[in-house]
Motif scaffolding. Structure first.
Motif, PDB file in Angstrom:
ATOM      1  N   GLY A  47      14.588  -2.273   0.934  1.00  0.00           N
ATOM      2  CA  GLY A  47      14.137  -2.138  -0.450  1.00  0.00           C
ATOM      3  C   GLY A  47      13.627  -0.738  -0.710  1.00  0.00           C
ATOM      4  O   GLY A  47      13.215  -0.022   0.214  1.00  0.00           O
ATOM      5  N   ILE A  48      13.657  -0.332  -1.975  1.00  0.00           N
ATOM      6  CA  ILE A  48      13.163   0.998  -2.363  1.00  0.00           C
ATOM      7  C   ILE A  48      12.167   0.819  -3.504  1.00  0.00           C
ATOM      8  O   ILE A  48      12.450   0.119  -4.493  1.00  0.00           O
ATOM      9  CB  ILE A  48      14.323   1.913  -2.790  1.00  0.00           C
ATOM     10  CG1 ILE A  48      15.223   2.197  -1.564  1.00  0.00           C
ATOM     11  CG2 ILE A  48      13.806   3.230  -3.381  1.00  0.00           C
ATOM     12  CD1 ILE A  48      16.479   2.976  -1.895  1.00  0.00           C
ATOM     13  N   THR A  49      11.023   1.427  -3.356  1.00  0.00           N
ATOM     14  CA  THR A  49       9.974   1.346  -4.381  1.00  0.00           C
ATOM     15  C   THR A  49       9.534   2.748  -4.790  1.00  0.00           C
ATOM     16  O   THR A  49       9.847   3.732  -4.096  1.00  0.00           O
ATOM     17  CB  THR A  49       8.739   0.594  -3.860  1.00  0.00           C
ATOM     18  OG1 THR A  49       8.268   1.247  -2.672  1.00  0.00           O
ATOM     19  CG2 THR A  49       9.057  -0.856  -3.555  1.00  0.00           C
ATOM     20  N   ILE A  50       8.824   2.790  -5.908  1.00  0.00           N
ATOM     21  CA  ILE A  50       8.262   4.060  -6.372  1.00  0.00           C
ATOM     22  C   ILE A  50       6.855   4.179  -5.793  1.00  0.00           C
ATOM     23  O   ILE A  50       6.022   3.286  -5.949  1.00  0.00           O
ATOM     24  CB  ILE A  50       8.203   4.098  -7.916  1.00  0.00           C
ATOM     25  CG1 ILE A  50       9.623   3.958  -8.475  1.00  0.00           C
ATOM     26  CG2 ILE A  50       7.554   5.396  -8.415  1.00  0.00           C
ATOM     27  CD1 ILE A  50       9.656   3.743  -9.999  1.00  0.00           C
ATOM     28  N   GLU A  51       6.605   5.274  -5.103  1.00  0.00           N
ATOM     29  CA  GLU A  51       5.325   5.458  -4.418  1.00  0.00           C
ATOM     30  C   GLU A  51       4.770   6.862  -4.700  1.00  0.00           C
ATOM     31  O   GLU A  51       5.506   7.751  -5.167  1.00  0.00           O
ATOM     32  CB  GLU A  51       5.516   5.299  -2.909  1.00  0.00           C
ATOM     33  CG  GLU A  51       6.062   3.942  -2.498  1.00  0.00           C
ATOM     34  CD  GLU A  51       5.102   2.788  -2.794  1.00  0.00           C
ATOM     35  OE1 GLU A  51       3.877   3.009  -2.835  1.00  0.00           O
ATOM     36  OE2 GLU A  51       5.592   1.647  -3.000  1.00  0.00           O
ATOM     37  N   PRO A  52       3.489   7.060  -4.376  1.00  0.00           N
ATOM     38  CA  PRO A  52       2.936   8.415  -4.489  1.00  0.00           C
ATOM     39  C   PRO A  52       3.717   9.390  -3.608  1.00  0.00           C
ATOM     40  O   PRO A  52       4.298   8.978  -2.595  1.00  0.00           O
ATOM     41  CB  PRO A  52       1.500   8.265  -3.982  1.00  0.00           C
ATOM     42  CG  PRO A  52       1.178   6.830  -4.143  1.00  0.00           C
ATOM     43  CD  PRO A  52       2.461   6.099  -3.946  1.00  0.00           C
ATOM     44  N   PHE A  53       3.747  10.669  -4.003  1.00  0.00           N
ATOM     45  CA  PHE A  53       4.518  11.668  -3.270  1.00  0.00           C
ATOM     46  C   PHE A  53       4.138  11.636  -1.785  1.00  0.00           C
ATOM     47  O   PHE A  53       2.959  11.634  -1.433  1.00  0.00           O
ATOM     48  CB  PHE A  53       4.258  13.077  -3.829  1.00  0.00           C
ATOM     49  CG  PHE A  53       5.238  14.091  -3.288  1.00  0.00           C
ATOM     50  CD1 PHE A  53       6.455  14.323  -3.933  1.00  0.00           C
ATOM     51  CD2 PHE A  53       4.950  14.820  -2.139  1.00  0.00           C
ATOM     52  CE1 PHE A  53       7.346  15.260  -3.442  1.00  0.00           C
ATOM     53  CE2 PHE A  53       5.849  15.752  -1.639  1.00  0.00           C
ATOM     54  CZ  PHE A  53       7.059  15.974  -2.288  1.00  0.00           C
ATOM     55  N   GLY A  54       5.107  11.594  -0.911  1.00  0.00           N
ATOM     56  CA  GLY A  54       4.872  11.540   0.536  1.00  0.00           C
ATOM     57  C   GLY A  54       4.906  10.147   1.095  1.00  0.00           C
ATOM     58  O   GLY A  54       4.988   9.966   2.306  1.00  0.00           O
ATOM     59  N   GLY A  55       4.840   9.133   0.185  1.00  0.00           N
ATOM     60  CA  GLY A  55       4.968   7.756   0.650  1.00  0.00           C
ATOM     61  C   GLY A  55       3.645   7.079   0.875  1.00  0.00           C
ATOM     62  O   GLY A  55       2.593   7.697   0.899  1.00  0.00           O
ATOM     63  N   SER A  56       3.716   5.744   1.022  1.00  0.00           N
ATOM     64  CA  SER A  56       2.529   4.904   1.225  1.00  0.00           C
ATOM     65  C   SER A  56       2.683   4.134   2.533  1.00  0.00           C
ATOM     66  O   SER A  56       3.784   3.948   3.034  1.00  0.00           O
ATOM     67  CB  SER A  56       2.384   3.901   0.090  1.00  0.00           C
ATOM     68  OG  SER A  56       2.352   4.549  -1.159  1.00  0.00           O
ATOM     69  N   PRO A  57       1.544   3.649   3.052  1.00  0.00           N
ATOM     70  CA  PRO A  57       1.629   2.809   4.269  1.00  0.00           C
ATOM     71  C   PRO A  57       2.375   1.512   4.001  1.00  0.00           C
ATOM     72  O   PRO A  57       3.007   0.957   4.881  1.00  0.00           O
ATOM     73  CB  PRO A  57       0.165   2.537   4.597  1.00  0.00           C
ATOM     74  CG  PRO A  57      -0.605   3.579   3.882  1.00  0.00           C
ATOM     75  CD  PRO A  57       0.172   3.913   2.654  1.00  0.00           C
ATOM     76  N   GLY A  58       2.278   1.026   2.763  1.00  0.00           N
ATOM     77  CA  GLY A  58       2.978  -0.200   2.377  1.00  0.00           C
ATOM     78  C   GLY A  58       3.413  -0.065   0.930  1.00  0.00           C
ATOM     79  O   GLY A  58       2.916   0.805   0.206  1.00  0.00           O
ATOM     80  N   PRO A  59       4.349  -0.921   0.483  1.00  0.00           N
ATOM     81  CA  PRO A  59       4.832  -0.818  -0.895  1.00  0.00           C
ATOM     82  C   PRO A  59       3.699  -1.035  -1.905  1.00  0.00           C
ATOM     83  O   PRO A  59       2.938  -1.990  -1.765  1.00  0.00           O
ATOM     84  CB  PRO A  59       5.863  -1.934  -1.002  1.00  0.00           C
ATOM     85  CG  PRO A  59       6.172  -2.339   0.396  1.00  0.00           C
ATOM     86  CD  PRO A  59       4.972  -2.020   1.222  1.00  0.00           C
ATOM     87  N   THR A  60       3.622  -0.178  -2.885  1.00  0.00           N
ATOM     88  CA  THR A  60       2.596  -0.312  -3.927  1.00  0.00           C
ATOM     89  C   THR A  60       3.203  -0.285  -5.323  1.00  0.00           C
ATOM     90  O   THR A  60       2.620  -0.801  -6.273  1.00  0.00           O
ATOM     91  CB  THR A  60       1.569   0.842  -3.832  1.00  0.00           C
ATOM     92  OG1 THR A  60       2.246   2.088  -3.973  1.00  0.00           O
ATOM     93  CG2 THR A  60       0.793   0.813  -2.526  1.00  0.00           C
ATOM     94  N   GLY A  61       4.368   0.338  -5.464  1.00  0.00           N
ATOM     95  CA  GLY A  61       4.968   0.509  -6.789  1.00  0.00           C
ATOM     96  C   GLY A  61       6.092  -0.467  -7.059  1.00  0.00           C
ATOM     97  O   GLY A  61       6.342  -1.409  -6.302  1.00  0.00           O
ATOM     98  N   ASP A  62       6.764  -0.200  -8.170  1.00  0.00           N
ATOM     99  CA  ASP A  62       7.852  -1.088  -8.596  1.00  0.00           C
ATOM    100  C   ASP A  62       9.085  -0.930  -7.691  1.00  0.00           C
ATOM    101  O   ASP A  62       9.425   0.162  -7.237  1.00  0.00           O
ATOM    102  CB  ASP A  62       8.256  -0.761 -10.039  1.00  0.00           C
ATOM    103  CG  ASP A  62       7.125  -1.079 -11.019  1.00  0.00           C
ATOM    104  OD1 ASP A  62       6.406  -2.069 -10.759  1.00  0.00           O
ATOM    105  OD2 ASP A  62       6.960  -0.318 -12.002  1.00  0.00           O
ATOM    106  N   LYS A  63       9.738  -2.045  -7.500  1.00  0.00           N
ATOM    107  CA  LYS A  63      10.978  -2.025  -6.711  1.00  0.00           C
ATOM    108  C   LYS A  63      12.127  -1.607  -7.610  1.00  0.00           C
ATOM    109  O   LYS A  63      12.283  -2.126  -8.720  1.00  0.00           O
ATOM    110  CB  LYS A  63      11.239  -3.420  -6.127  1.00  0.00           C
ATOM    111  CG  LYS A  63      12.468  -3.499  -5.244  1.00  0.00           C
ATOM    112  CD  LYS A  63      12.606  -4.914  -4.660  1.00  0.00           C
ATOM    113  CE  LYS A  63      13.866  -5.012  -3.805  1.00  0.00           C
ATOM    114  NZ  LYS A  63      14.019  -6.357  -3.225  1.00  0.00           N
ATOM    115  N   VAL A  64      12.961  -0.669  -7.107  1.00  0.00           N
ATOM    116  CA  VAL A  64      14.085  -0.191  -7.916  1.00  0.00           C
ATOM    117  C   VAL A  64      15.444  -0.544  -7.307  1.00  0.00           C
ATOM    118  O   VAL A  64      16.447  -0.617  -8.030  1.00  0.00           O
ATOM    119  CB  VAL A  64      14.003   1.332  -8.123  1.00  0.00           C
ATOM    120  CG1 VAL A  64      12.814   1.700  -9.011  1.00  0.00           C
ATOM    121  CG2 VAL A  64      13.936   2.082  -6.784  1.00  0.00           C
ATOM    122  N   LEU A  65      15.501  -0.715  -6.011  1.00  0.00           N
ATOM    123  CA  LEU A  65      16.762  -1.082  -5.348  1.00  0.00           C
ATOM    124  C   LEU A  65      16.465  -2.031  -4.194  1.00  0.00           C
ATOM    125  O   LEU A  65      15.382  -1.973  -3.595  1.00  0.00           O
ATOM    126  CB  LEU A  65      17.487   0.157  -4.775  1.00  0.00           C
ATOM    127  CG  LEU A  65      18.179   1.108  -5.742  1.00  0.00           C
ATOM    128  CD1 LEU A  65      18.652   2.359  -5.003  1.00  0.00           C
ATOM    129  CD2 LEU A  65      19.387   0.434  -6.407  1.00  0.00           C
TER     130      LEU A  65
END
Lengths: 193, 242
Positions: free
Chosen positions: B220-238
């Motif tokens: 899965g691919i989500t929108i995250e803060p620049f550099g990434g997060s330890p776990g998914p926090t944003g909306d899923k796009v793919l």
């Protein structure tokens, strides 16, 4: 088809093709040798008959596994016979009372006449028998004894040493030298039935 | 090989089958690769074969042969496999009835040709399938309700160690955000890396993973803060499954 014209290897090939007549011919050639060896090892005619039938039935079932470059057919047959007889002997755990399995009983003497066999075959077999007995007779008695225990009774080095009360190394040496000498003596004048 | 490395001294006893276990194993292991000792073994086996002739020669009763042949007859009847085993060419010949017209023989030959051709083609198809199975794995990623026009693919190497992500028509994010790939197994999400897309929404990334990518069931691919997060926090796009 006249299978009497086939050599041993060709007969085995025919047996592998499930031709009972080929097995019948092989039986005629080698049942005497097979039965005699089995009888000498197990000591009872009834069991030797059972072994003989079993050996030839195994040949019937396993003919396709025979490899001509590994052993002559007669060698293959005697190997199966010896193994089967010794297996039975071990399972029974007792030998017929007063029965001995030494070479000393095998000196030239009376042999029953075989009926219905090719006289030429019988002559060659008789020569082979005398040839092997003469070779064995030239071995020292202690070598004859350990070879008989290994060949007829299927004892291992350590079992022979234990039964004779001899050091293991002595038994190993006797068997090794006895076999080497026997090979040399038998190769001096080859007689192939 | 030097002679002292051979087992020639043990061969006579091995042929007689009187070696004790350990020595027997040594001989067996050596024989697998030593032609000289194999030759010695054959010669001693011949000696043992001849030793059988030393015993008093006695004919078995005729009843033994009768019992043997009866046993074989019963075996043949019980097992069709024990019926005469002819070579294939003899069996084929037997299959053709005598007095068969030429057209029948030609038809039989044609049928045989077609059967062989089919087998050949079947083998080719099977080979192609096998090659396909052995090639790289491609996982399709589909857009969500938020990004229905977006798509992507993950290409995983044959051994599962390497993978490349390619995405297309993803929304361009502001500089504080990035897309992040998640490798999903048993509900656990592991980061596969963060990436950005160009002004056309196209982006690619080599995937990094401690475990073979083939061991993950979903991506899965989500929108995250620049550099990434330890776990998914944003909306899923793919998202997509292996």
């Amino acid at each position: 088809m006249d299978y009497s014209k086939f050599d041993d290897v060709a007969l085995i090939r025919q047996i592998a093709l499930a031709r009972p007549e080929a097995l019948s011919e092989l039986y005629d050639r080698y049942s005497r040798l097979t039965f005699s060896l089995a009888l000498h090892i197990v000591g009872e005619a009834e069991i030797a008959e059972e072994v003989t039938q079993d050996v030839f039935f195994r040949i019937w079932e396993k003919a396709e596994t025979y490899q001509a470059d590994q052993a002559r057919v007669s060698t293959w047959l005697t190997s199966i016979t010896r193994n089967r007889s010794i297996d039975l002997l071990r399972k029974r755990k007792v030998r017929p009372e007063g029965y001995s399995l030494g070479w000393e009983d095998l000196q030239p003497g009376w042999e029953p006449v075989s009926k219905g066999r090719d006289p030429e075959d019988l002559t060659v077999q008789a020569m082979q028998t005398q040839h092997v007995r003469a070779a064995v007779a030239r071995l020292p008695a202690e070598q004859q004894r350990v070879l008989a225990m290994a060949f007829f009774e299927g004892y291992s080095h350590s079992e022979i040493a234990e039964r004779l009360g001899e050091p293991l190394g002595t038994v190993k040496t006797r068997i090794r030298i006895g076999m080497q000498k026997l090979r040399s003596l038998l190769q001096e004048e080859q007689i192939h039935p | 090989m030097a002679n002292e490395l051979h087992v020639l001294d043990l061969i006579p006893a091995y042929a007689l089958d009187c070696l004790d276990g350990e020595e027997s194993q040594v001989v067996v292991a050596h024989l697998t690769s030593c032609i000289e000792c194999q030759g010695a073994l054959l010669s001693y086996q011949e000696v043992i074969g001849q030793m059988a002739y030393a015993v008093p020669q006695v004919d078995p009763p005729a009843s033994v042969k009768a019992a043997l042949m009866a046993q074989i007859q019963a075996d043949r009847q019980a097992s069709p496999a024990a019926l005469p085993r002819k070579p294939w060419w003899e069996m084929l010949w037997d299959f053709i009835p005598r007095q068969t017209p030429a057209w029948a023989v030609a038809s039989l030959a044609l049928i045989g040709f077609l059967v062989i051709s089919n087998l050949f083609l079947w083998n080719q198809v099977r080979d192609l399938r096998l090659r396909q199975d052995e090639s790289m794995v491609v996982v399709a990623l589909n857009g969500t309700e938020m990004t229905p026009q977006s798509s992507g693919s993950i290409v995983i190497s044959r051994d599962g160690k390497y993978g490349t992500l390619v995405v297309d028509q993803l929304p361009v994010l502001d500089e504080s955000q990035q897309y992040q790939l998640w490798l999903i197994k048993d509900g656990q999400r592991t980061s596969g890396g963060a990436f950005s897309v160009n002004k056309h929404g196209y982006g690619s990334m080599e995937i990094w993973s401690r475990q073979p990518l083939g061991s993950y069931g979903s991506f899965g691919i989500t929108i995250e803060p620049f550099g990434g997060s330890p776990g998914p926090t944003g909306d899923k796009v793919l998202g997509g499954d292996l």
